[in-house]
Design a protein around this motif. Sequence first.
Motif: not given
Length: 144
Positions: A19-28, A75-80, A127-133, A140-144
């Motif tokens: 699932i695509n969550i956005g583009d950084l300067p170099l990477c999808r 790491k921050d989002v999952t506390e793995c 999935l949406e909660g994880f992607a948004s976090a 990246l901002g946004g939700s889509g």
Amino acid sequence: MNLHEAEWSLHPQLARDTINIGDLPLCRTLIINDANYPWLLLVPRRKGMVELIDLGEVERAQLMTEIARVAGALKDVTECDKLNIAALGNVVPQLHVHIIARRHGDAAWPRPVWGVVPAQAYDPAVLEGFASAIRRKIWLGGSG
């Protein structure tokens, strides 16, 4: 968009499995659609890249910056307990970097995640909660 990006396309297997969550300067930035493990991919938007050494020096440094940003967010989002970061490319030749959050006791621990258990699709709300976090943490901002 530069010439490299205009000619670039995502490998079909990566497109199917993510699932695509956005583009950084170099990477999808992609999420692997497997709820067994919080698992992200970074794919440099450059045509013909197979190995890390195929990137120029400046783009290689940018990739490392993006790996660190995304890995820190995961790491921050999952506390793995542990992060697995790898660029293998044995099955999909397009350069991509796996960033996987691991926990003691996950389905594959302590082995690599590949092929241990069948992929489990995400519940859409999870999935949406994880992607948004992740988007918030990597700016990246946004939700889509």
